[in-house]
Design an enzyme around this catalytic site. Structure first.
Site, PDB file in Angstrom:
ATOM      1  N   TYR A  61       7.648   2.388  -7.872  1.00 48.95           N
ATOM      2  CA  TYR A  61       7.020   1.065  -7.961  1.00 48.95           C
ATOM      3  C   TYR A  61       6.606   0.753  -9.401  1.00 48.95           C
ATOM      4  O   TYR A  61       6.766  -0.373  -9.868  1.00 48.95           O
ATOM      5  CB  TYR A  61       5.830   0.964  -7.012  1.00 48.95           C
ATOM      6  N   GLU A  92       0.864  -1.181   0.000  1.00 48.01           N
ATOM      7  CA  GLU A  92       0.000   0.000   0.000  1.00 48.01           C
ATOM      8  C   GLU A  92       0.894   1.222   0.000  1.00 48.01           C
ATOM      9  O   GLU A  92       1.948   1.225   0.623  1.00 48.01           O
ATOM     10  CB  GLU A  92      -0.903   0.050   1.249  1.00 48.01           C
TER      11      GLU A  92
END
Length: 183
Positions: free
Chosen positions: A123, A111
């Site tokens: 990411y 998260e």
């Protein structure tokens, strides 16, 4: 050109004060000393650090994931504010994914705050995709979290992808005169 050496190693109890210091600098005290000790003691946790023995800040970056069934659930990825933007986040993420691969895990999840554009970009460079959103996930300000997902870690092509990421990460670190010693 001379390079400052970074040491990648598993975090131990001896490193706890540096870990809590980095947590405080990055997150304002997200986890306690006891929480990090539980991570060190847990057989299902991987907690890695990038240490710079010659720097005034000893622990420059750290990352952690929990091994849950076939999944590496990334719980922490932190780079000291003074050293952000130098490829250290890429390095920690690379080594977390390498560890997940070596452990036979099939996917990685995490998260991230919807406002953390730098982390989301990192990411995505590593192939993570948005899998969903958790409303009001962060209790300090009720901010939403994106759920990011990277599958196919055990697919035959993943080692090649990992090697390409290692080369990019190494090149980025060299721009800032860093080199990594994998301990």
């Amino acid at each position: 050109m001379t390079f400052d050496q970074l040491e990648l190693k598993s975090i131990t109890t001896d490193d706890l004060s540096a870990v809590v210091e980095l947590d405080q600098a990055c997150f304002g005290g997200l986890w306690t000393l006891d929480a990090y000790q539980r991570e060190i003691d847990s057989p299902n946790s991987v907690l890695l650090g990038l240490f710079a023995p010659l720097s005034t800040v000893n622990l420059l970056a750290m990352g952690c994931f929990w091994s849950i069934l076939e999944e590496a659930h990334i719980t922490i990825l932190a780079v000291h504010p003074r050293y952000q933007g130098q490829g250290l986040g890429q390095a920690i993420l690379y080594f977390l994914l390498k560890a997940a691969y070596e452990l036979g895990l099939e996917r990685a999840t995490l998260e991230v705050r919807v406002s953390n554009k730098a982390a989301i970009s990192l990411y995505q460079k590593f192939g993570f995709k948005t899998a969903g959103q958790r409303r009001r996930y962060y209790k300090d300000n009720d901010e939403d979290a994106l759920i990011l997902w990277l599958g196919n870690i055990q697919y035959p092509e993943f080692p090649d992808s990992l090697e390409k990421l290692r080369i990019k990460m190494s090149d980025r670190l060299k721009l800032y005169s860093w080199s990594i010693v994998d301990c």
